[in-house]
Design an enzyme around this catalytic site. Structure first.
Site, PDB file in Angstrom:
ATOM      1  N   ARG A   1      41.358  46.762  41.907  1.00 50.06           N
ATOM      2  CA  ARG A   1      41.924  45.567  42.300  1.00 50.06           C
ATOM      3  C   ARG A   1      42.484  46.200  43.533  1.00 50.06           C
ATOM      4  O   ARG A   1      42.842  47.266  43.766  1.00 50.06           O
ATOM      5  CB  ARG A   1      42.822  45.008  41.277  1.00 50.06           C
ATOM      6  CG  ARG A   1      43.996  45.792  40.820  1.00 50.06           C
ATOM      7  CD  ARG A   1      44.874  45.183  39.980  1.00 50.06           C
ATOM      8  NE  ARG A   1      45.919  45.918  39.461  1.00 50.06           N
ATOM      9  CZ  ARG A   1      46.984  46.695  39.879  1.00 50.06           C
ATOM     10  NH1 ARG A   1      46.977  46.850  41.292  1.00 50.06           N
ATOM     11  NH2 ARG A   1      47.562  47.303  39.292  1.00 50.06           N
ATOM     12  N   GLY A   2      43.142  45.245  44.473  1.00 50.67           N
ATOM     13  CA  GLY A   2      44.085  45.229  45.270  1.00 50.67           C
ATOM     14  C   GLY A   2      45.604  45.819  44.777  1.00 50.67           C
ATOM     15  O   GLY A   2      45.804  45.386  43.651  1.00 50.67           O
ATOM     16  N   GLY A   3      46.461  46.261  45.562  1.00 52.52           N
ATOM     17  CA  GLY A   3      47.779  46.488  45.134  1.00 52.52           C
ATOM     18  C   GLY A   3      48.049  47.823  44.598  1.00 52.52           C
ATOM     19  O   GLY A   3      47.036  48.520  44.675  1.00 52.52           O
TER      20      GLY A   3
ATOM     21  N   GLY B   1      43.493  39.499  38.426  1.00 57.96           N
ATOM     22  CA  GLY B   1      44.390  38.011  38.630  1.00 57.96           C
ATOM     23  C   GLY B   1      45.719  38.324  38.660  1.00 57.96           C
ATOM     24  O   GLY B   1      46.217  39.083  39.490  1.00 57.96           O
TER      25      GLY B   1
ATOM     26  N   ALA C   1      49.730  38.910  36.209  1.00 62.94           N
ATOM     27  CA  ALA C   1      50.247  39.019  34.831  1.00 62.94           C
ATOM     28  C   ALA C   1      51.542  38.504  35.137  1.00 62.94           C
ATOM     29  O   ALA C   1      52.541  38.884  35.985  1.00 62.94           O
ATOM     30  CB  ALA C   1      50.535  40.450  34.678  1.00 62.94           C
TER      31      ALA C   1
ATOM     32  N   CYS D   1      54.751  48.096  41.623  1.00 60.14           N
ATOM     33  CA  CYS D   1      54.016  47.660  42.965  1.00 60.14           C
ATOM     34  C   CYS D   1      54.426  48.609  44.135  1.00 60.14           C
ATOM     35  O   CYS D   1      54.207  48.268  45.302  1.00 60.14           O
ATOM     36  CB  CYS D   1      54.420  46.185  43.272  1.00 60.14           C
ATOM     37  SG  CYS D   1      54.040  45.236  42.096  1.00 60.14           S
TER      38      CYS D   1
END
Length: 233
Positions: A87-89, A173, A175, A191
Site C-alpha cells: 500500500r501507499g504510506g 483501505g 484503520a 505515518c
C-alpha cells in the site's frame, strides 16, 4: 446501482486478511478482463471487508524502517507482528478496538479518480464522527482524518488511510481508531510524522463506544457517497 458484498471477518490475522484481499482482487480483475471480450457481460463483483487485527505494524512501500522503533526481538517479546506491504504510506499500527476496512472495488464501475476515492473514505469517517459531535477534518498535504489542535492537544490522527490499485481495482483501505490501545503507537513514528499525535473516538468522548454501532454508521455513509448497496455475505 452497484452491489457490494460486505464481509465482516471479525478478529483475523493480518496475513489471512491480506491473502483474502489478494484473492478477491484477482477475482475482480479476472471478471473485468473476461468482460472486455465477452458478448454477454458478467456482473462485476465488489467487496468491502471489515475486521480487527491482533497487534501488528505494517510498513507501506514508501515507508522507512527508521520509523519502527523496536527491534525484531522486542516485537516478538511484545507479541507484535510486522509486515512490509504494497500500500501507499509509511508505518501504522493495527490492533483490537480498531475498525479496519478494506474496500475491493472496480473503480471503472464508479469513477476513475484515486484522489476522489481517498476523499470519499475520509468523508465517510468525517460524517460518522459528526454523529458523535466530534469534528473530523483533513490536513493539507496529509491523508487520513484528523482532529485539529486545541489549547491542550496537538493535531491528532483518528483514521489512517493507505491503498493500492491494480487496473483500477482497489485494495487495502483505512484503520479507524475506536477503542484502540494508543500505547502501541509509541513504538513507531506513525505515518512517519513526528510533530503530531494519534487519538481514538473513545479517547475523545471519554467513554466506551460500540464498534458495531460505528460500523453501521460508516456503512450508511459509504453507501451514500459511493452510491452502492451493501449486501451481507
Amino acid at each position: 446501482m452497484q452491489q457490494v458484498i460486505l464481509k465482516n471477518l471479525g478478529e483475523v490475522s493480518y496475513q489471512t486478511a491480506w491473502d483474502l484481499q489478494q484473492e478477491l482482487m484477482a477475482e475482480v480483475i479476472a471478471i473485468k478482463r473476461a468482460n472486455r471480450d465477452a458478448a454477454v457481460q458478467t456482473t462485476q463483483r465488489h467487496y468491502f471487508l471489515y475486521c480487527e487485527h491482533p497487534h501488528v505494524y505494517t510498513l507501506g512501500r514508501s515507508g522507512s524502517m527508521d520509523n519502527l522503533l523496536l527491534s525484531e526481538s522486542e516485537l516478538s517479546d511484545k507479541g507484535i507482528e510486522f509486515y512490509k506491504i504494497n500500500r501507499g504510506g509509511d508505518i501504522t499500527y493495527h490492533g483490537p478496538g480498531q475498525i479496519v476496512g478494506y474496500p475491493i472495488l472496480d473503480l471503472d464501475c464508479f469513477f476513475t479518480d484515486i484522489h476522489r476515492f481517498v476523499r470519499y473514505i475520509e468523508e465517510a469517517v468525517i460524517r460518522t464522527l459528526a454523529e458523535y459531535d466530534v469534528k473530523g477534518e483533513r490536513l493539507e498535504g496529509l491523508s487520513g482524518v484528523w482532529l485539529k489542535a486545541n489549547e491542550n492537544q496537538p493535531d491528532r490522527k483518528i483514521c489512517a488511510i493507505g491503498i493500492h490499485l491494480s487496473r483500477w481495482v482497489t485494495m487495502h483501505g483505512f484503520a479507524f481508531n475506536i477503542q484502540t490501545d494508543l500505547e502501541y503507537f509509541k513504538y513507531i513514528v506513525p505515518c512517519g510524522i513526528t510533530n503530531k499525535a494519534v487519538t481514538s473516538l473513545e479517547m475523545e468522548l471519554g467513554k466506551a463506544v460500540d464498534l458495531g454501532e460505528v460500523s453501521t454508521k460508516l456503512n450508511q455513509h459509504f453507501s451514500e457517497l459511493f452510491e452502492f448497496e451493501l449486501t451481507s455475505c
